[in-house]
Design a protein around this motif. Structure first.
Motif, PDB file in Angstrom:
ATOM      1  N   UNK A  73      19.043  28.273  15.943  1.00  0.00           N
ATOM      2  CA  UNK A  73      19.483  29.418  15.907  1.00  0.00           C
ATOM      3  C   UNK A  73      20.921  29.486  15.436  1.00  0.00           C
ATOM      4  N   UNK A  74      21.138  28.773  14.466  1.00  0.00           N
ATOM      5  CA  UNK A  74      22.362  28.673  13.722  1.00  0.00           C
ATOM      6  C   UNK A  74      22.608  29.798  12.632  1.00  0.00           C
ATOM      7  N   UNK A  75      23.633  30.477  12.473  1.00  0.00           N
ATOM      8  CA  UNK A  75      23.626  31.178  11.285  1.00  0.00           C
ATOM      9  C   UNK A  75      23.702  30.560   9.939  1.00  0.00           C
ATOM     10  N   UNK A  76      22.810  30.539   9.104  1.00  0.00           N
ATOM     11  CA  UNK A  76      22.856  29.439   7.976  1.00  0.00           C
ATOM     12  C   UNK A  76      22.458  30.472   6.646  1.00  0.00           C
ATOM     13  N   UNK A  90       8.841  18.255  -7.241  1.00  0.00           N
ATOM     14  CA  UNK A  90       7.949  19.253  -6.514  1.00  0.00           C
ATOM     15  C   UNK A  90       8.014  19.215  -5.035  1.00  0.00           C
ATOM     16  N   UNK A  91       8.517  18.125  -4.706  1.00  0.00           N
ATOM     17  CA  UNK A  91       9.181  18.236  -3.076  1.00  0.00           C
ATOM     18  C   UNK A  91      10.124  19.167  -3.055  1.00  0.00           C
ATOM     19  N   UNK A  92      11.188  18.926  -3.673  1.00  0.00           N
ATOM     20  CA  UNK A  92      12.088  20.192  -3.557  1.00  0.00           C
ATOM     21  C   UNK A  92      11.845  21.256  -3.661  1.00  0.00           C
ATOM     22  N   UNK A  93      11.061  21.781  -4.666  1.00  0.00           N
ATOM     23  CA  UNK A  93      10.492  22.991  -4.925  1.00  0.00           C
ATOM     24  C   UNK A  93       9.720  23.285  -3.596  1.00  0.00           C
ATOM     25  N   UNK A  94       8.855  22.795  -3.203  1.00  0.00           N
ATOM     26  CA  UNK A  94       7.990  23.135  -1.842  1.00  0.00           C
ATOM     27  C   UNK A  94       9.131  23.676  -0.720  1.00  0.00           C
ATOM     28  N   UNK A  95      10.240  22.871  -0.598  1.00  0.00           N
ATOM     29  CA  UNK A  95      11.154  23.271   0.384  1.00  0.00           C
ATOM     30  C   UNK A  95      11.956  24.332   0.125  1.00  0.00           C
ATOM     31  N   UNK A  96      12.201  24.606  -1.167  1.00  0.00           N
ATOM     32  CA  UNK A  96      12.947  25.784  -1.704  1.00  0.00           C
ATOM     33  C   UNK A  96      12.087  27.012  -1.472  1.00  0.00           C
ATOM     34  N   UNK A  97      10.730  27.062  -1.462  1.00  0.00           N
ATOM     35  CA  UNK A  97       9.913  27.902  -1.381  1.00  0.00           C
ATOM     36  C   UNK A  97       9.793  28.440   0.273  1.00  0.00           C
ATOM     37  N   UNK A  98       9.913  27.434   1.007  1.00  0.00           N
ATOM     38  CA  UNK A  98       9.861  27.524   2.399  1.00  0.00           C
ATOM     39  C   UNK A  98      10.991  28.382   3.128  1.00  0.00           C
ATOM     40  N   UNK A  99      12.033  28.463   2.372  1.00  0.00           N
ATOM     41  CA  UNK A  99      13.367  29.168   2.704  1.00  0.00           C
ATOM     42  C   UNK A  99      12.860  30.650   2.964  1.00  0.00           C
ATOM     43  N   UNK A 100      12.192  31.275   2.108  1.00  0.00           N
ATOM     44  CA  UNK A 100      11.771  32.579   1.918  1.00  0.00           C
ATOM     45  C   UNK A 100      10.969  33.051   3.303  1.00  0.00           C
ATOM     46  N   UNK A 102      10.855  31.322   5.878  1.00  0.00           N
ATOM     47  CA  UNK A 102      11.849  31.323   7.164  1.00  0.00           C
ATOM     48  C   UNK A 102      12.929  32.358   7.395  1.00  0.00           C
ATOM     49  N   UNK A 103      12.904  33.285   6.156  1.00  0.00           N
ATOM     50  CA  UNK A 103      13.855  34.315   5.906  1.00  0.00           C
ATOM     51  C   UNK A 103      15.210  33.643   6.041  1.00  0.00           C
ATOM     52  N   UNK A 104      15.561  32.800   5.366  1.00  0.00           N
ATOM     53  CA  UNK A 104      16.960  32.106   5.145  1.00  0.00           C
ATOM     54  C   UNK A 104      17.535  32.707   3.769  1.00  0.00           C
ATOM     55  N   UNK A 105      18.556  33.461   3.870  1.00  0.00           N
ATOM     56  CA  UNK A 105      19.258  33.850   2.647  1.00  0.00           C
ATOM     57  C   UNK A 105      19.473  32.770   1.737  1.00  0.00           C
ATOM     58  N   UNK A 106      19.302  33.011   0.484  1.00  0.00           N
ATOM     59  CA  UNK A 106      19.587  32.229  -0.529  1.00  0.00           C
ATOM     60  C   UNK A 106      20.627  32.906  -1.641  1.00  0.00           C
TER      61      UNK A 106
END
Length: 199
Positions: A73-76, A90-100, A102-106
């Motif tokens: 629940x933290x603003x991030x 590829x591991x970093x790429x997978x985690x980057x794609x998960x941000x969208x 989770x609706x985390x602003x990039x």
């Protein structure tokens, strides 16, 4: 606890994979353990976090950390001044794609000030002058009136003009050079044999 070099850490990660603990698992655990270390150090409620991530595995740890902060629940917000194609593993790429998902602003640049800034730009093994866009991001971090935390090592620790963190959270073992900084070490689940046996 003995400090290790960038080369030793890479060998340990490779051996861990041969022993059945994948880089994907290590990255997930790193982000989770960094989150726990931060939450033990400060109250998270009401704070805003800016996580500055790079294109390597250090940035991947930052992507994972962002998910754990959002889940609490933290603003991030994630600051990533590269493109998806620049992500090196590829591991970093997978985690980057998960941000969208989770609706985390990039964003490519910080949009505001933050209460806490996390430096997950570049890990160990960076020598000489920092190059763009990392150099501008380091300048932005150092210029912010925020609590500054570096993941594993401060970006540019072995370079001129690196991040000046208040605190460092090292993964697995402290890295050579961290004795000059206040730091803790978190366990990310690397098998003990990864330091004594080769794959």
């Amino acid at each position: 606890m003995r400090a290790i070099t960038h080369r030793e850490m890479r060998i340990i990660d490779m051996n861990a994979a041969y022993l059945g603990v994948s880089l994907k698992t290590l990255m997930e655990t790193s982000g989770e353990q960094v989150f726990k270390a931060i939450s033990e150090r400060m109250p998270l409620k009401g704070k805003s976090f800016g996580i500055f991530c790079g294109p390597g595995n250090n940035g991947g740890d930052g992507f994972v950390l962002a998910r754990y902060l959002k889940g609490a629940g933290v603003a991030v917000e994630v600051v990533f001044p590269w493109s998806r194609e620049d992500i090196r593993t590829p591991e970093s790429r997978v985690n980057y794609d998960l941000l969208a998902k989770e609706r985390i602003n990039v964003g490519k640049a910080p949009k505001k000030s933050y209460d806490v800034v996390v430096d997950a730009l570049l890990g160990t093994g960076i020598k000489g002058e920092l190059r763009e866009p990392a150099r501008s991001m380091v300048r932005a971090i150092n210029g912010m009136n925020a609590h500054k935390i570096s993941v594993d090592v401060p970006t540019g620790m072995d370079s001129k003009g690196g991040v000046k963190p208040d605190f460092v959270i090292a993964v697995h073992r402290p890295k050579v050079g961290l004795e000059a900084y206040e730091h803790v070490v978190v366990n990310i689940g690397s098998p003990r044999k990864a330091e004594t046996h080769v794959g």
